[in-house]
Design a protein around this motif. Structure first.
Motif, PDB file in Angstrom:
ATOM      1  N   HIS A 187       0.683  -0.948  -0.155  1.00 17.33           N
ATOM      2  CA  HIS A 187       0.250  -0.408   0.127  1.00 17.33           C
ATOM      3  C   HIS A 187       0.646   0.591  -0.106  1.00 17.33           C
ATOM      4  CE1 HIS A 187      -3.116   2.489   0.539  1.00 17.33           C
ATOM      5  NE2 HIS A 187      -2.963   3.444   1.308  1.00 17.33           N
ATOM      6  N   LEU A 188       1.150   2.155  -0.948  1.00 12.33           N
ATOM      7  CA  LEU A 188       1.894   3.183  -0.845  1.00 12.33           C
ATOM      8  C   LEU A 188       0.652   4.318  -1.507  1.00 12.33           C
ATOM      9  CD1 LEU A 188       4.660   3.445  -1.086  1.00 12.33           C
ATOM     10  CD2 LEU A 188       4.547   2.853  -3.673  1.00 12.33           C
ATOM     11  N   PRO A 189       0.812   4.951  -0.832  1.00 10.67           N
ATOM     12  CA  PRO A 189      -0.311   6.005  -1.586  1.00 10.67           C
ATOM     13  C   PRO A 189      -0.220   7.091  -2.193  1.00 10.67           C
ATOM     14  CG  PRO A 189      -0.359   6.006   1.372  1.00 10.67           C
ATOM     15  CD  PRO A 189       0.442   5.156   0.355  1.00 10.67           C
ATOM     16  N   VAL A 190      -0.235   7.692  -3.165  1.00 11.14           N
ATOM     17  CA  VAL A 190      -0.007   8.824  -4.462  1.00 11.14           C
ATOM     18  C   VAL A 190      -0.388  10.266  -3.816  1.00 11.14           C
ATOM     19  CG1 VAL A 190      -1.449   7.950  -6.045  1.00 11.14           C
ATOM     20  CG2 VAL A 190       1.143   9.518  -6.764  1.00 11.14           C
ATOM     21  N   GLN A 191      -1.266  10.180  -3.795  1.00 11.25           N
ATOM     22  CA  GLN A 191      -2.526  11.097  -3.698  1.00 11.25           C
ATOM     23  C   GLN A 191      -3.042  11.967  -4.390  1.00 11.25           C
ATOM     24  OE1 GLN A 191      -3.970  11.075  -1.299  1.00 11.25           O
ATOM     25  NE2 GLN A 191      -2.692   9.967   0.055  1.00 11.25           N
ATOM     26  N   SER A 192      -2.612  12.020  -6.160  1.00  8.87           N
ATOM     27  CA  SER A 192      -2.211  12.864  -6.691  1.00  8.87           C
ATOM     28  C   SER A 192      -1.554  12.328  -7.738  1.00  8.87           C
ATOM     29  CB  SER A 192      -1.970  14.294  -6.741  1.00  8.87           C
ATOM     30  OG  SER A 192      -2.221  14.969  -8.572  1.00  8.87           O
ATOM     31  N   GLY A 193      -2.021  12.314  -9.279  1.00  9.23           N
ATOM     32  CA  GLY A 193      -1.364  12.394 -10.492  1.00  9.23           C
ATOM     33  C   GLY A 193      -0.387  13.729 -10.956  1.00  9.23           C
ATOM     34  N   SER A 194      -0.757  14.363 -10.140  1.00 11.24           N
ATOM     35  CA  SER A 194       0.094  15.852 -11.286  1.00 11.24           C
ATOM     36  C   SER A 194       0.914  16.533 -10.338  1.00 11.24           C
ATOM     37  CB  SER A 194      -1.253  16.988 -10.976  1.00 11.24           C
ATOM     38  OG  SER A 194      -0.391  17.911 -11.119  1.00 11.24           O
ATOM     39  N   ASP A 195       2.120  17.050 -10.797  1.00  5.40           N
ATOM     40  CA  ASP A 195       3.446  17.402  -9.763  1.00  5.40           C
ATOM     41  C   ASP A 195       2.928  18.414  -9.014  1.00  5.40           C
ATOM     42  OD1 ASP A 195       4.620  14.907 -10.136  1.00  5.40           O
ATOM     43  OD2 ASP A 195       5.886  16.225 -11.948  1.00  5.40           O
ATOM     44  N   ARG A 196       2.225  19.620  -9.362  1.00 10.79           N
ATOM     45  CA  ARG A 196       1.584  21.067  -9.068  1.00 10.79           C
ATOM     46  C   ARG A 196       1.275  20.639  -7.783  1.00 10.79           C
ATOM     47  NH1 ARG A 196      -1.441  24.594  -8.295  1.00 10.79           N
ATOM     48  NH2 ARG A 196      -3.355  22.854  -8.306  1.00 10.79           N
ATOM     49  N   VAL A 197       0.024  19.519  -7.990  1.00  7.64           N
ATOM     50  CA  VAL A 197      -0.671  19.693  -7.227  1.00  7.64           C
ATOM     51  C   VAL A 197      -0.207  18.369  -5.810  1.00  7.64           C
ATOM     52  CG1 VAL A 197      -2.282  18.148  -5.760  1.00  7.64           C
ATOM     53  CG2 VAL A 197      -2.972  19.196  -7.944  1.00  7.64           C
ATOM     54  N   LEU A 198       0.961  17.655  -6.430  1.00  7.25           N
ATOM     55  CA  LEU A 198       1.395  17.168  -5.455  1.00  7.25           C
ATOM     56  C   LEU A 198       2.069  18.089  -4.464  1.00  7.25           C
ATOM     57  CD1 LEU A 198       3.059  14.166  -7.514  1.00  7.25           C
ATOM     58  CD2 LEU A 198       1.178  14.091  -5.525  1.00  7.25           C
ATOM     59  N   LYS A 199       3.459  18.649  -4.901  1.00 14.90           N
ATOM     60  CA  LYS A 199       3.352  20.342  -4.425  1.00 14.90           C
ATOM     61  C   LYS A 199       3.265  21.419  -3.649  1.00 14.90           C
ATOM     62  CE  LYS A 199       7.174  23.800  -5.298  1.00 14.90           C
ATOM     63  NZ  LYS A 199       7.706  24.537  -6.760  1.00 14.90           N
ATOM     64  N   ALA A 200       1.819  21.253  -3.931  1.00 14.50           N
ATOM     65  CA  ALA A 200       0.575  21.783  -2.942  1.00 14.50           C
ATOM     66  C   ALA A 200       0.486  21.270  -1.679  1.00 14.50           C
ATOM     67  CB  ALA A 200      -0.326  22.485  -4.218  1.00 14.50           C
ATOM     68  N   MET A 201       0.455  20.072  -2.048  1.00 10.88           N
ATOM     69  CA  MET A 201       0.446  18.953  -0.924  1.00 10.88           C
ATOM     70  C   MET A 201       1.601  18.756   0.001  1.00 10.88           C
ATOM     71  SD  MET A 201      -1.803  15.917  -2.988  1.00 10.88           S
ATOM     72  CE  MET A 201      -3.769  15.846  -3.450  1.00 10.88           C
ATOM     73  N   ASN A 202       2.392  19.363  -0.774  1.00 10.01           N
ATOM     74  CA  ASN A 202       3.339  19.358   0.431  1.00 10.01           C
ATOM     75  C   ASN A 202       3.967  17.586   0.311  1.00 10.01           C
ATOM     76  OD1 ASN A 202       6.261  19.914   1.977  1.00 10.01           O
ATOM     77  ND2 ASN A 202       5.253  19.010   3.342  1.00 10.01           N
ATOM     78  N   ARG A 203       4.027  17.260  -0.948  1.00  9.32           N
ATOM     79  CA  ARG A 203       3.847  15.353  -0.286  1.00  9.32           C
ATOM     80  C   ARG A 203       5.723  14.788  -1.057  1.00  9.32           C
ATOM     81  NH1 ARG A 203       1.104  11.387   1.454  1.00  9.32           N
ATOM     82  NH2 ARG A 203       2.057   9.664  -0.288  1.00  9.32           N
ATOM     83  N   ALA A 204       6.066  15.855  -2.047  1.00  5.21           N
ATOM     84  CA  ALA A 204       7.668  15.774  -1.823  1.00  5.21           C
ATOM     85  C   ALA A 204       7.804  14.864  -2.319  1.00  5.21           C
ATOM     86  CB  ALA A 204       8.475  15.104  -0.035  1.00  5.21           C
ATOM     87  N   HIS A 205       7.849  13.885  -3.430  1.00  8.29           N
ATOM     88  CA  HIS A 205       7.505  12.636  -4.767  1.00  8.29           C
ATOM     89  C   HIS A 205       7.020  13.597  -5.229  1.00  8.29           C
ATOM     90  CE1 HIS A 205       3.951  11.156  -4.194  1.00  8.29           C
ATOM     91  NE2 HIS A 205       3.375  11.929  -2.928  1.00  8.29           N
ATOM     92  N   THR A 206       7.694  13.508  -6.973  1.00  9.42           N
ATOM     93  CA  THR A 206       7.129  13.682  -8.082  1.00  9.42           C
ATOM     94  C   THR A 206       5.606  12.464  -8.866  1.00  9.42           C
ATOM     95  OG1 THR A 206       8.109  12.704  -9.234  1.00  9.42           O
ATOM     96  CG2 THR A 206       8.653  15.305  -8.168  1.00  9.42           C
ATOM     97  N   ARG A 207       5.657  12.673  -9.653  1.00  9.53           N
ATOM     98  CA  ARG A 207       5.017  11.712 -10.346  1.00  9.53           C
ATOM     99  C   ARG A 207       5.637  10.336 -11.059  1.00  9.53           C
ATOM    100  NH1 ARG A 207      -0.248  11.624 -14.109  1.00  9.53           N
ATOM    101  NH2 ARG A 207       1.072  10.194 -15.710  1.00  9.53           N
ATOM    102  N   ASP A 208       6.924  11.241 -11.603  1.00  9.20           N
ATOM    103  CA  ASP A 208       7.992  10.193 -12.271  1.00  9.20           C
ATOM    104  C   ASP A 208       7.869   9.055 -11.150  1.00  9.20           C
ATOM    105  OD1 ASP A 208       9.627   9.753 -15.213  1.00  9.20           O
ATOM    106  OD2 ASP A 208      10.606  10.111 -13.060  1.00  9.20           O
ATOM    107  N   SER A 209       8.840  10.277  -9.974  1.00 15.10           N
ATOM    108  CA  SER A 209       9.963   9.391  -9.125  1.00 15.10           C
ATOM    109  C   SER A 209       9.220   8.211  -8.107  1.00 15.10           C
ATOM    110  CB  SER A 209       9.777  10.150  -7.426  1.00 15.10           C
ATOM    111  OG  SER A 209       8.980  10.892  -7.134  1.00 15.10           O
ATOM    112  N   TYR A 210       7.408   8.730  -8.720  1.00 11.13           N
ATOM    113  CA  TYR A 210       6.199   7.821  -8.092  1.00 11.13           C
ATOM    114  C   TYR A 210       6.474   6.027  -8.762  1.00 11.13           C
ATOM    115  CZ  TYR A 210       1.829   5.411  -6.128  1.00 11.13           C
ATOM    116  OH  TYR A 210       1.581   4.135  -5.797  1.00 11.13           O
TER     117      TYR A 210
END
Length: 436
Positions: free
Chosen positions: A259-282
């Motif tokens: 189980h590996l949460p990603v939350q979004s496929g958009s790098d801009r949204v991921l940055k706004a979420m402070n997820r600290a990973h990108t779509r590509d790195s995931y």
């Protein structure tokens, strides 16, 4: 003054860690000589709350009112009510003031529940929302009887501070339980009936103890006699080490499920979420995991309608789903949690837009789950029997990939049997026990 409660009921909401906490609270009450009962008759009702879902706080107040009304109407009295968990931590004295409950106890202080209940019986409301680092585990009774599949908390808290999430504020900073204590508890769980243990943590793969990581802990647990299966949840992509990936390749008892949460496929949204990973790195991380364990079942978490999310950015999430091929996943509409940075962001998405996006996302996830299940038909795998099914002679268990499997036959809870999977539905499979 209130009479000391003789019976109790614990209702847990939300994540697996809350389920685990609820089980431990029940053991605490049992150690005091109290007996479990249904909520409509129990002297003490503990609402073990989750703060992740929308309007979680209001639902707690609604439950409190309903419990009192039902027992007063049916039995001429009201129960002692304790609010535990993350809503208790977030609301604290406000719950006492607004709902006049007897006990409020946070998720790091529930080992004090018997003392708080005794205090409440004197007529004085009891509150404990301290956040000590894991001291509760030394005060909990040993596990005496558990189901074949048991939960074990090994890590708590979160340092990631995703902008939508309350966990760092309600569970505290990331802390890891000691290595030896975990191994000893795992041995006790096996002695109490467990054949499978799921290691729990807000960021379970952030578990660290001196120079050891989660992969070292898993390899140690693999040597516990009688422990057939090991799982872990929930993970953060940034803590997915090569050592843990290698453990999926090497450790037979570590189940092929991640189980590996990603939350979004958009790098801009991921940055706004402070997820600290990108779509590509995931996606590259998934490739590394699948290279180590090709049959692994992937699960994830998604949030739709994060503030400012555009149609194009949501489309990126759909395309990530197509690329990842999830065996199962959880998806939710964004809801602002008080005190989190995202709650005050501009660009809050209208409810009807979020509804439409969630339906489209779930359709894609359900499609892929059915594809994964259908691909399992014809294979033979070990199934751990966990409980009776709804039909006469039917038992329900879990495959290595965490699929629910229905099997007919003379089986007992706790059996680990070879089953040939014969049919797949959207949420479960049917199998036949392989002849010995």
């Amino acid at each position: 003054m209130k009479p000391a409660p003789q019976t109790f009921h614990i209702k847990s909401f939300g994540c697996q860690m809350n389920v685990y906490d609820g089980e431990r609270m029940a053991e605490l009450m049992g150690a005091q000589g109290m007996v479990a009962a249904e909520a409509d008759v129990a002297d003490l009702v503990v609402l073990n709350t989750c703060h992740i879902r929308e309007k979680a706080t209001e639902k707690v107040y609604s439950d409190i009112g309903r419990l009192r009304k039902d027992q007063l109407r049916n039995h001429g009295r009201t129960p002692m009510i304790a609010v535990a968990g993350c809503v208790a931590q977030a609301e604290g004295e406000e719950i006492v003031r607004r709902a006049n409950v007897d006990v409020v106890v946070g998720p790091q202080a529930y080992h004090n529940l018997p003392t708080l209940v005794a205090q409440a019986a004197t007529g004085q409301a009891a509150l404990d929302t301290d956040l000590p680092a894991l001291t509760k585990f030394g005060h909990l009774p040993p596990r005496r009887r558990v189901s074949p599949s048991a939960f074990q908390t090994v890590q708590e808290g979160c340092d990631k501070f995703c902008t939508y999430c309350v966990v760092p504020y309600t569970r505290g900073a990331e802390v890891s339980r000691p290595f030896a204590a975990i191994v000893d508890e795992a041995k006790g769980l096996v002695d109490a009936g467990a054949r499978e243990i799921t290691l729990l943590g807000q960021n379970v793969n952030a578990w660290r103890m001196e120079d050891r990581g989660l992969h070292d802990l898993i390899r140690a647990l693999d040597r516990v006699p009688g422990l057939a299966r090991i799982r872990y949840t929930t993970s953060h992509p940034n803590d997915m080490s090569q050592g843990l990936i290698d453990a999926h390749r090497d450790v037979e008892s570590l189940m092929p499920f991640l189980h590996l949460p990603v939350q979004s496929g958009s790098d801009r949204v991921l940055k706004a979420m402070n997820r600290a990973h990108t779509r590509d790195s995931y996606l590259r991380l998934i490739e590394r995991v699948r290279a180590a364990r090709p049959d692994i079942a992937l699960s994830g978490d998604f949030i739709v309608g994060f503030p400012g999310e555009t149609d194009a950015e949501f489309a990126e999430t759909l395309s990530l789903v197509d690329s990842a091929g999830y065996a199962q996943a959880f998806s939710f509409k964004y809801s602002p949690r008080p005190g989190t940075p995202a709650a005050t962001l501009a660009g809050q998405i209208p409810a009807d837009v979020m509804d439409d996006r969630l339906q489209r996302l779930q359709a894609a996830l359900n499609r892929d789950q059915h594809v994964f299940n259908a691909a399992s038909v014809g294979s033979t795998c070990p199934v751990l029997i966990e409980r009776r099914g709804k039909l006469s002679g039917q038992m329900l268990g879990k495959s290595p990939w965490l699929q629910s499997v229905h099997v007919m036959g003379d089986l007992a809870v706790g059996d680990l049997v070879e089953v040939t999977l014969t049919a797949a539905g959207p949420n479960s499979l049917t199998g036949e026990r392989r002849p010995i």
